[in-house]
Design a protein around this motif. Structure first.
Motif, mmCIF file in Angstrom:
data_model
loop_
_atom_site.group_PDB
_atom_site.id
_atom_site.type_symbol
_atom_site.label_atom_id
_atom_site.label_comp_id
_atom_site.label_asym_id
_atom_site.label_seq_id
_atom_site.Cartn_x
_atom_site.Cartn_y
_atom_site.Cartn_z
ATOM 1 N N LYS A 1 0.920 -3.410 -1.471
ATOM 2 C CA LYS A 1 0.363 -2.986 -0.649
ATOM 3 C C LYS A 1 0.400 -2.715 0.800
ATOM 4 O O LYS A 1 -1.165 -3.532 1.533
ATOM 5 N N LYS A 2 1.096 -1.940 0.554
ATOM 6 C CA LYS A 2 0.870 -1.017 2.345
ATOM 7 C C LYS A 2 1.113 0.136 1.891
ATOM 8 O O LYS A 2 0.532 0.866 2.765
ATOM 9 N N ASP A 3 0.481 0.488 1.180
ATOM 10 C CA ASP A 3 0.187 2.144 0.588
ATOM 11 C C ASP A 3 -1.417 2.054 0.966
ATOM 12 O O ASP A 3 -2.225 1.383 0.291
ATOM 13 N N PRO A 4 -2.092 3.619 1.263
ATOM 14 C CA PRO A 4 -2.729 3.686 2.939
ATOM 15 C C PRO A 4 -3.776 3.902 1.086
ATOM 16 O O PRO A 4 -5.445 3.433 1.516
ATOM 17 N N ARG A 5 -4.025 3.903 -0.128
ATOM 18 C CA ARG A 5 -4.787 3.595 -0.921
ATOM 19 C C ARG A 5 -4.883 2.754 -1.364
ATOM 20 O O ARG A 5 -6.643 2.422 -2.000
ATOM 21 N N TYR A 6 -4.226 1.791 -1.108
ATOM 22 C CA TYR A 6 -4.615 0.361 -1.542
ATOM 23 C C TYR A 6 -5.577 0.024 -0.629
ATOM 24 O O TYR A 6 -6.257 -1.440 -0.930
ATOM 25 N N ILE A 7 -4.822 0.018 0.717
ATOM 26 C CA ILE A 7 -5.417 -0.873 1.384
ATOM 27 C C ILE A 7 -6.763 -0.341 1.978
ATOM 28 O O ILE A 7 -7.685 -0.986 2.718
ATOM 29 N N ALA A 8 -6.991 0.851 1.703
ATOM 30 C CA ALA A 8 -8.504 1.441 1.879
ATOM 31 C C ALA A 8 -9.368 0.612 1.181
ATOM 32 O O ALA A 8 -10.716 0.342 1.259
ATOM 33 N N ILE A 9 -8.977 -0.147 0.144
ATOM 34 C CA ILE A 9 -10.110 -1.409 -0.674
ATOM 35 C C ILE A 9 -9.624 -2.314 -0.956
ATOM 36 O O ILE A 9 -10.311 -3.457 -0.025
ATOM 37 N N LEU A 10 -8.435 -3.096 -0.740
ATOM 38 C CA LEU A 10 -7.545 -4.628 -0.446
ATOM 39 C C LEU A 10 -6.858 -4.448 0.914
ATOM 40 O O LEU A 10 -5.908 -3.384 1.283
ATOM 41 N N GLU A 11 -6.143 -5.651 1.328
ATOM 42 C CA GLU A 11 -4.744 -5.687 2.097
ATOM 43 C C GLU A 11 -5.440 -4.767 3.381
ATOM 44 O O GLU A 11 -4.334 -4.970 4.094
ATOM 45 N N HIS A 12 -6.483 -5.239 3.813
ATOM 46 C CA HIS A 12 -6.835 -4.352 4.928
ATOM 47 C C HIS A 12 -6.961 -5.811 6.355
ATOM 48 O O HIS A 12 -7.651 -5.148 6.940
ATOM 49 N N VAL A 13 -6.993 -6.844 6.726
ATOM 50 C CA VAL A 13 -7.364 -8.081 6.982
ATOM 51 C C VAL A 13 -6.539 -7.978 7.904
ATOM 52 O O VAL A 13 -5.169 -7.786 8.337
#
Length: 276
Positions: free
Chosen positions: A35-47
Motif C-alpha cells: 500500500k506504500k509502493d509508489p506504483r500502487y499509490i499511483a492508482i489507489l491508496e492516495h487519499v
C-alpha cells in the motif's frame, strides 16, 4: 483477462500497477508494504489526511459504536497502510480506510432493508471495500471483476479475514444473473466503451440496485446514464472531486424499474400479474 482498463495498453500484465500486484502476491515481504509502493499509490491508496477529515464528517452522520469502528480498522492490519492520528473515536486509521467506511455506510443506507445475497463489484482494488461491507452485512456471495493481477491480490488479501460470505473473483466478463447490488467506485467510468457495454449487458442490467461513483474517464458519463434510463430509476448527485484531474464525481444510485406483465388464463378465469 479483462483488457482495456483505463488508458492502458492491451497487455495488462506488464505495467507498474500489475507488477506490484503480482509481486505482492508472490512475495510476503512486498505484500506487507504494497500500500506504500509508489506504483500502487499511483492508482489507489492516495487519499490525503485532509480528505480523510472530509470522510469523517460524512461518517459521523451515521450512528456507529466503538466495536464497529474497530472492526472497520482491521483493514489497516495488512499491506502497510499509511495511518494518520485523528480525534476519537477513530484514532489511528488510514484515510483510504475512512473512504471505504464512508462508501460502505452510504451503500448500506441506499440498499435499505432486505437480504443482500449476491453483490458484484466492478474493479475491486485490493478488496478493501469488500472487507468493509462485510462488517455491515452477511452477504452470501461477493463477486469482484478485475484484471487478473488485481484479482490474485484480492484473493490473498481477503483470505486474511474471517469473512462469512463467499468471495468469487472474475477476470473475464461472464454473465451473472439475480444480482442484488452492483457497486463500482471509479472503475466502471474508466473503462473503454466496449467494456462498459459488456458490463452493462452481462452484469448491471441483471441487478436490482446499483451504486456507482463515476469520474471522468474515456467515455462521457452521459453515455452510461442514457443507456441505463430504460431499465433503472436514476439519482445522480454531483460533488467536487478530491482529485482535480477527474473533474466532478457523480455519486449515482439506480433502482430497477420493475415491468409488469399481465396474463389472462381464460380456462380458469384467472388474472395473473407477473413481475419481470
Amino acid at each position: 483477462m479483462i483488457e482495456g482498463w483505463s488508458n492502458l495498453d492491451k497487455d495488462e500484465t506488464s505495467f507498474p500497477y500489475a507488477d506490484i500486484c503480482n509481486e505482492a502476491v508472490s512475495d510476503d515481504k512486498v505484500f506487507d508494504k504494497f500500500k506504500k509502493d509508489p506504483r500502487y499509490i499511483a492508482i489507489l491508496e492516495h487519499v490525503s489526511p485532509e480528505q480523510g477529515l472530509k470522510y469523517i464528517e460524512g461518517i459521523q452522520q451515521y450512528e456507529l459504536d466503538q466495536d464497529l469502528i474497530e472492526t472497520f480498522k482491521e483493514n489497516d492490519l495488512y499491506g502497510g497502510s499509511s495511518r494518520v492520528g485523528y480525534d476519537l473515536p477513530f484514532g489511528l486509521i488510514s484515510p483510504s480506510t475512512l473512504r471505504y467506511i464512508q462508501n460502505a455506510l452510504d451503500i448500506s443506507y441506499f440498499y435499505g432493508e432486505g437480504d443482500l445475497n449476491r453483490i458484484v463489484e466492478i474493479g475491486g482494488g485490493y478488496g478493501g471495500l469488500c472487507k468493509t461491507i462485510s462488517c455491515l452485512c452477511d452477504f452470501e456471495e461477493y463477486h469482484i471483476y478485475d484484471i487478473e493481477p488485481a484479482s490474485k491480490l484480492q484473493e490473498k488479501y481477503l483470505s486474511k479475514f474471517d469473512i462469512t460470505g463467499k468471495t468469487i473473483h472474475h477476470s473475464t466478463i461472464n454473465k451473472l444473473e439475480d444480482i442484488d447490488l452492483v457497486v463500482s467506485n471509479y472503475a466502471y467510468s474508466e473503462l473503454n466503451e466496449e467494456l462498459q457495454s459488456l458490463y452493462y449487458e452481462n452484469i448491471i442490467a441483471n441487478s436490482k440496485k446499483v451504486y456507482m461513483i463515476l469520474n471522468r474517464g474515456q467515455v462521457s458519463r452521459q453515455v452510461f446514464l442514457d443507456r441505463a434510463e430504460k431499465d433503472f430509476d436514476i439519482n445522480v448527485e454531483k460533488v467536487l472531486d478530491f482529485w482535480p484531474p477527474n473533474g466532478y464525481l457523480y455519486y449515482t444510485t439506480m433502482t430497477r424499474k420493475w415491468k409488469f406483465e399481465i396474463q389472462y388464463y381464460q380456462s380458469f378465469n384467472l388474472l395473473v400479474v407477473m413481475k419481470k
